[in-house]
Design an enzyme around this catalytic site. Structure first.
Site, PDB file in Angstrom:
ATOM      1  N   ALA A   1      17.056  11.482  35.770  1.00 42.83           N
ATOM      2  CA  ALA A   1      18.187  11.328  34.850  1.00 42.83           C
ATOM      3  C   ALA A   1      18.399  12.550  33.968  1.00 42.83           C
ATOM      4  CB  ALA A   1      18.004  10.085  33.995  1.00 42.83           C
ATOM      5  N   THR A   2      17.374  13.338  33.743  1.00 42.03           N
ATOM      6  CA  THR A   2      17.595  14.579  32.981  1.00 42.03           C
ATOM      7  C   THR A   2      18.585  15.451  33.754  1.00 42.03           C
ATOM      8  OG1 THR A   2      15.406  14.482  31.987  1.00 42.03           O
ATOM      9  CG2 THR A   2      16.486  16.645  32.036  1.00 42.03           C
TER      10      THR A   2
ATOM     11  N   ASN B   1      16.427   4.267  24.341  1.00 43.51           N
ATOM     12  CA  ASN B   1      15.054   4.243  24.847  1.00 43.51           C
ATOM     13  C   ASN B   1      14.017   3.967  23.759  1.00 43.51           C
ATOM     14  OD1 ASN B   1      16.393   6.935  24.509  1.00 43.51           O
ATOM     15  ND2 ASN B   1      14.266   7.587  24.355  1.00 43.51           N
TER      16      ASN B   1
ATOM     17  N   GLN C   1      18.017   3.193  30.759  1.00 46.23           N
ATOM     18  CA  GLN C   1      17.247   2.041  30.274  1.00 46.23           C
ATOM     19  C   GLN C   1      17.950   0.719  30.556  1.00 46.23           C
ATOM     20  OE1 GLN C   1      14.196   2.138  29.057  1.00 46.23           O
ATOM     21  NE2 GLN C   1      13.940   4.317  28.642  1.00 46.23           N
TER      22      GLN C   1
ATOM     23  N   SER D   1      17.749   6.489  36.721  1.00 45.47           N
ATOM     24  CA  SER D   1      16.493   7.142  37.109  1.00 45.47           C
ATOM     25  C   SER D   1      15.559   6.142  37.787  1.00 45.47           C
ATOM     26  CB  SER D   1      15.828   7.708  35.851  1.00 45.47           C
ATOM     27  OG  SER D   1      14.575   8.271  36.175  1.00 45.47           O
TER      28      SER D   1
ATOM     29  N   HIS E   1      12.114   6.029  37.928  1.00 44.33           N
ATOM     30  CA  HIS E   1      10.826   5.613  37.341  1.00 44.33           C
ATOM     31  C   HIS E   1      10.947   4.717  36.120  1.00 44.33           C
ATOM     32  CE1 HIS E   1      10.196   8.467  33.811  1.00 44.33           C
ATOM     33  NE2 HIS E   1      11.257   8.993  34.388  1.00 44.33           N
TER      34      HIS E   1
ATOM     35  N   THR F   1      17.682  19.863  49.884  1.00 43.35           N
ATOM     36  CA  THR F   1      17.208  18.849  50.821  1.00 43.35           C
ATOM     37  C   THR F   1      16.849  17.575  50.071  1.00 43.35           C
ATOM     38  OG1 THR F   1      16.372  20.552  52.303  1.00 43.35           O
ATOM     39  CG2 THR F   1      15.425  18.342  52.549  1.00 43.35           C
TER      40      THR F   1
ATOM     41  N   CYS G   1       4.023  12.592  17.717  1.00 45.78           N
ATOM     42  CA  CYS G   1       3.855  12.459  19.176  1.00 45.78           C
ATOM     43  C   CYS G   1       4.765  13.310  20.053  1.00 45.78           C
ATOM     44  CB  CYS G   1       4.031  11.017  19.657  1.00 45.78           C
ATOM     45  SG  CYS G   1       3.070   9.831  18.791  1.00 45.78           S
TER      46      CYS G   1
END
Ligand SMILES: *Cc1c(COP(=O)(O)O)cnc(C)c1O
Length: 417
Positions: free
Chosen positions: A86-87, A166, A194, A214, A216, A255, A341
């Protein structure tokens, strides 16, 4: 920093550590892995090879995945462009539209609580002479539709507003945003990473022109994503940002990641079939966690609207407790906090600050991201553990003592540091 010796017992049906950070990434669903496996080994063909069965087999698998993704969001297969995540989808959408529609205008509207993949892309465009409006959000995390309507002018080419946040899980009114954009002849992109597979999204009903998703974040593999690009009413054009063999209708050369794409497709199929039951399950877990915390702790604050929220998200500030200390005390539970963080600085989360929270309240926040593989027993353990650690930390907190003694902290003159 003191370590906290917690007294909470671990039930037999809970194994540690517990993963409750499903907004950062989700575990791969075993059904997705099973679908992907053959495409790493015997079915290794290049989907662009037109001359033999190895290529045809890979191409067929890619087209099946396109259908599966399209069906989840109410699109057609031809409108799905594969990317590395998604980035990249967000970069391609915003830069690709900015470049393609430059003659028509140079103004883009977004909002302050977007993911960095949107905000940093917009910042780069600003350096190139584009004008960007960053809409504020209300205390509940939602944008004001009147602000949006006022911000659109004759130079506006694109509005990019995320479907679900998110950090705080807040759902923006994308159908209303889409309707407004279409009334004013402006394209609407949404970062729906999300939201896809968690809440219903329909690109036609919601008037979405371009959408990022995305793998993941929906129990699929990392490093694969997609961009939906509308083909009719209106036909959206996107300038390629990666040039090469002209794959993906010329919008994204390279590819194709066939096993990843097969996994993304399977993840979307499962999400579509199980969305309703999973949402009910996750809402139950989330409300259970919230009720337990609220029943046992004072001075806690839920960040973001509870009425417009992802089923699996709970973001809570435990006032008078430092988020980092709390994280250390619950180090057998994987969650994330609104402090530090994510960056080298000690700045608290820009999303929480945008809601108007003070630095102290933002610093004391924890994001619980519940997912498909969490259990009620895990939620109960997490609640007990958090309650225990927060109570312990507050015993050590002079601020909390003062509040209990009825001292108004906002009236205190602190020594300058
Ligand atoms: C995770 C996430 C992204 C980035 O997606 P990747 O596939 O990891 O690049 C973008 N937007 C939101 C809202 C996210 O949660």
């Amino acid at each position: 920093m003191s370590t906290v010796a917690s007294q909470v017992e671990v039930p037999a049906d809970v194994s540690l550590p517990i993963y409750m950070d499903n907004h950062a990434t989700t575990p791969l669903d075993p059904r997705v892995l099973a679908a992907m496996m053959p495409y790493f080994t015997e079915k290794f063909g290049n989907a662009a090879s037109r001359n033999h069965s190895f290529g045809w087999e890979a191409e067929q698998a890619v087209e099946t995945a396109r259908e599966q993704i399209a069906r989840l969001i109410g699109a057609t297969a031809k409108e799905i462009i594969f990317t590395s995540g998604a980035t990249e989808s967000n970069n391609l959408a915003i830069k690709g539209i900015a470049e393609m529609y430059r003659e028509r205008g140079n103004h883009i509207i977004t909002q302050v609580t977007e993911h960095k993949a949107i905000l940093d892309t917009c910042k780069r465009l600003e350096k190139q002479g584009y004008r960007i409006t960053y809409l504020p959000v209300k205390a509940d995390g939602l944008i004001d539709l009147d602000d949006l309507a006022r911000a659109i002018d004759e130079k506006t080419i694109l509005v990019s507003i995320m479907a679900a946040n998110n950090e705080i899980g807040v759902l923006q009114p994308i159908a209303e945003i889409g309707r407004l954009c279409h009334e004013r002849g402006v394209l609407f992109h949404t970062d729906a990473v999300q939201a896809v597979g968690k809440v219903p999204i329909d690109v036609i009903a919601d008037n979405i022109d371009v959408l990022s998703l995305s793998g993941h974040k929906i129990y699929g593999p990392k490093g694969v994503g997609a961009l939906y690009v509308r083909r009719r009413n209106p036909r959206v054009q996107i300038a390629a940002q990666i040039d090469g063999g002209g794959h993906e209708r010329g919008m994204r050369s390279g590819t194709l990641n066939v096993p990843g794409i097969v996994g993304l497709g399977k993840a979307c199929e499962i999400a579509r079939e199980e969305m309703a039951s999973e949402a009910a399950f996750l809402t139950g877990l989330r409300d259970r966690l919230k009720e337990k915390l609220e029943a046992n702790l004072d001075y806690i604050h839920v960040n973001g609207s509870m009425d417009h929220r992802l089923p699996g998200n709970l973001n809570v500030s435990f006032v008078y407790v430092e988020g980092e200390s709390l994280l250390m005390g619950i180090n057998d539970i994987a969650v994330s906090s609104g402090s530090a963080c994510t960056s080298a600085t000690l700045e608290p989360s820009y999303v929480l600050k945008a809601l108007g929270l003070g630095d102290d309240v933002a610093h004391s926040s924890i994001r619980f991201g519940m997912g498909r593989f969490n259990t009620q027993a895990e939620v109960d353990y997490v609640a007990d553990k958090v309650i225990d650690v927060v109570k312990h930390l507050r015993k050590l907190s002079p601020l909390y003592e003062m509040v209990l003694d009825g001292i108004d902290l906002s009236k205190i003159q602190w020594a300058a540091h």
